[in-house]
Design an enzyme around this catalytic site. Structure first.
Site, mmCIF file in Angstrom:
data_model
loop_
_atom_site.group_PDB
_atom_site.id
_atom_site.type_symbol
_atom_site.label_atom_id
_atom_site.label_comp_id
_atom_site.label_asym_id
_atom_site.label_seq_id
_atom_site.Cartn_x
_atom_site.Cartn_y
_atom_site.Cartn_z
ATOM 1 N N CYS A 50 12.397 -5.315 3.067
ATOM 2 C CA CYS A 50 12.531 -5.362 4.531
ATOM 3 C C CYS A 50 11.717 -6.571 4.998
ATOM 4 O O CYS A 50 11.370 -7.438 4.190
ATOM 5 C CB CYS A 50 12.109 -4.052 5.193
ATOM 6 S SG CYS A 50 10.374 -3.584 5.024
ATOM 7 N N HIS A 91 -4.428 6.647 -17.456
ATOM 8 C CA HIS A 91 -3.650 6.488 -16.219
ATOM 9 C C HIS A 91 -2.702 7.658 -15.997
ATOM 10 O O HIS A 91 -2.293 7.928 -14.868
ATOM 11 C CB HIS A 91 -2.849 5.184 -16.258
ATOM 12 C CG HIS A 91 -3.710 3.974 -16.392
ATOM 13 N ND1 HIS A 91 -4.563 3.553 -15.391
ATOM 14 C CD2 HIS A 91 -3.880 3.095 -17.415
ATOM 15 C CE1 HIS A 91 -5.210 2.465 -15.796
ATOM 16 N NE2 HIS A 91 -4.811 2.174 -17.021
ATOM 17 N N HIS A 129 -0.513 0.614 -14.308
ATOM 18 C CA HIS A 129 -1.470 1.656 -13.919
ATOM 19 C C HIS A 129 -0.829 2.783 -13.111
ATOM 20 O O HIS A 129 -1.222 3.938 -13.259
ATOM 21 C CB HIS A 129 -2.602 1.054 -13.073
ATOM 22 C CG HIS A 129 -3.519 0.176 -13.862
ATOM 23 N ND1 HIS A 129 -4.701 -0.313 -13.343
ATOM 24 C CD2 HIS A 129 -3.442 -0.318 -15.127
ATOM 25 C CE1 HIS A 129 -5.320 -1.059 -14.257
ATOM 26 N NE2 HIS A 129 -4.565 -1.088 -15.337
ATOM 27 N N THR A 155 8.607 -6.976 6.134
ATOM 28 C CA THR A 155 7.265 -7.027 5.547
ATOM 29 C C THR A 155 7.165 -6.280 4.228
ATOM 30 O O THR A 155 6.175 -6.448 3.503
ATOM 31 C CB THR A 155 6.242 -6.374 6.501
ATOM 32 O OG1 THR A 155 6.656 -5.006 6.716
ATOM 33 C CG2 THR A 155 6.174 -7.099 7.834
ATOM 34 N N ASP A 199 17.006 -3.959 4.534
ATOM 35 C CA ASP A 199 17.466 -3.952 5.929
ATOM 36 C C ASP A 199 17.730 -5.412 6.319
ATOM 37 O O ASP A 199 17.732 -6.308 5.460
ATOM 38 C CB ASP A 199 16.464 -3.242 6.858
ATOM 39 C CG ASP A 199 15.209 -4.069 7.124
ATOM 40 O OD1 ASP A 199 15.002 -5.119 6.463
ATOM 41 O OD2 ASP A 199 14.428 -3.675 8.009
HETATM 42 C C1 RB5 Z 1 12.750 -5.016 11.187
HETATM 43 O O1 RB5 Z 1 12.643 -5.816 12.349
HETATM 44 C C2 RB5 Z 1 11.373 -4.829 10.564
HETATM 45 O O2 RB5 Z 1 10.628 -3.974 11.345
HETATM 46 C C3 RB5 Z 1 11.516 -4.312 9.167
HETATM 47 O O3 RB5 Z 1 12.290 -5.181 8.404
HETATM 48 C C4 RB5 Z 1 10.238 -4.106 8.374
HETATM 49 O O4 RB5 Z 1 9.425 -5.237 8.422
HETATM 50 C C5 RB5 Z 1 9.490 -2.878 8.660
HETATM 51 O O5 RB5 Z 1 8.481 -2.564 8.053
#
Ligand code: RB5
Length: 145
Positions: free
Chosen positions: A65, A133, A98, A67, A8
């Protein structure tokens, strides 16, 4: 090895870096977008990449994304997907060894590109160890039923 990559807007910059890094290393990388910076909803890209990997269109997927958390939560809703959010090389290798992970999730706003590249190397360089596993992974997949 074929890898499908997606992101994203929070992961766009890192996705572009990793696409070049992996292509230069000889991997067959297919990019499911985004292809330019635009605000999008990460579950749409987790679904696209997850369904493609689950259908066998590539051996592995990489989702980025902000995080990595949203991508991993969403991708793990797709049947057949074992997505692992990794922020270190040890976890990345173990995710393959694993958990037989088939999608690596990364945080573009968390990781520097150097560490992200090392995590990708650790992940793609490792293989599922099988043995005891197998049964644990089988139990994970049984949760889908
Ligand atoms: C987008 O602002 C952010 O929420 C997305 O990239 C991600 O971190 C969501 O988990």
């Amino acid at each position: 090895m074929k890898i499908i990559i997606g992101c994203d807007h929070g992961g766009f910059e890192l996705k572009e870096i990793l696409k070049k890094y992996l292509t230069d290393k000889g991997y067959d990388v297919e990019d499911y977008g985004i292809h330019q910076y635009e605000r999008v909803d990460y579950p749409d890209y987790a679904q696209k990449v997850g369904e493609a990997v689950a259908a066998g269109k590539a051996e592995q997927g990489i989702l980025v994304c902000g995080t990595g958390i949203g991508m991993s939560i969403a991708a793990n809703k797709v049947r057949g997907i074992r997505a692992a959010l990794c922020g270190d090389c040890y976890s990345a290798a173990k995710a393959r060894e694993h958990n037989n992970a088939n999608i690596l999730c990364l945080g573009g706003r968390v990781l520097g590109s150097g560490l992200a590249e090392q995590i990708v190397d650790a992940y793609l360089g490792a293989s599922f160890l099988g043995s005891y596993h197998e049964e644990r992974v089988r139990k994970i997949m049984a949760l889908e039923k």
